[in-house]
Design an enzyme around this catalytic site. Structure first.
Site: not given
Ligand code: GRF
Length: 221
Positions: A119, A154
């Site tokens: 997250h 969540l």
């Molecule tokens: C990341 O910032 C992650 O923390 C969040 O969604 C984004 C995904 O980025 N859950 P990516 O698709 O891995 O580039």
């Protein structure tokens, strides 16, 4: 002599898949004793699918739009299909990497202790969406990312590892998000490596790292 076994990962994405690529790199270089057996997306147009294919990883699309009708979203049907795709490849760990769907309590219970998320905030601060914009609108001087186990509530499951980044006066959402992504690409493979090495254990919802209870997430130095 048998090759040492590698932890089988199902990686779930909805978008760019940069975390998936970072995990794949860590697997390929032997940094972690794991392998991605499948990349699954709920979006047929997710750019991460192409990136996974380029790395020779099997991809599957469980197209969320197919499960939508006049009577609403058939979440049970969607999750059944998801479970089938995960279990087909005998995944031992399910890695949510930018997977933009809330999963039901039943789904989470089925994979309890085998379901991780990353997250983009220093949880418990800024659960939910638009974390970069929200932190920029605050007085906070630092932001970051957290890898945590998934529980039905969540973004509230036990935190495992957190990395902090500074917020600069010149930052906008794009620059801050890029800085957070950089640390995400370090901490997500690291946590998966801990699990693969048997160092991180779910322990019935009270995770331990090297035998020591993680009351709060470890901090990446
Ligand atoms: C990341 O910032 C992650 O923390 C969040 O969604 C984004 C995904 O980025 N859950 P990516 O698709 O891995 O580039």
């Amino acid at each position: 002599m048998n090759a040492p076994s590698r932890l089988r990962l199902a990686v779930l994405i909805s978008g760019a898949g940069s975390n998936m690529v970072a995990i794949q790199r860590a697997c390929a270089t032997g940094q972690i004793a794991a392998e991605i057996c499948v990349v699954i997306s709920d979006q047929s147009a997710a750019p991460g699918l192409q990136r996974a294919s380029e790395h020779g990883i099997e991809t599957k699309v469980i197209d969320a739009t197919v499960f939508r009708s006049d009577s609403g979203f058939d979440r049970a049907g969607f999750e059944d299909a998801l479970e089938e795709a995960i279990d087909d490849c005998h995944a031992e760990l399910v890695v949510l990497a930018g997977f933009m769907r809330v999963l039901s309590a039943g789904f989470v219970a089925r994979y309890a202790g085998r379901l991780l998320n990353i997250h983009p905030s220093l949880l418990p601060r800024y659960k939910g969406l638009d974390t970069h914009a929200r932190v920029l609108a605050s007085d906070d001087r630092a932001h970051g990312a957290t890898v945590h186990y998934v529980t039905p509530e969540l973004d509230a499951g036990p935190g495992v590892l957190q990395a902090e980044v500074p917020i600069l006066p010149s930052d906008d959402v794009a620059s801050l998000s890029a800085r957070v992504h950089e640390v995400e690409h370090i901490i997500y493979p690291q946590v998966i490596g801990w699990i693969a090495a048997g160092r991180l254990r779910w322990n019935g919802g009270a995770p331990t790292l090297d035998g020591v209870r993680l009351d709060k997430p470890a901090q990446q130095q």
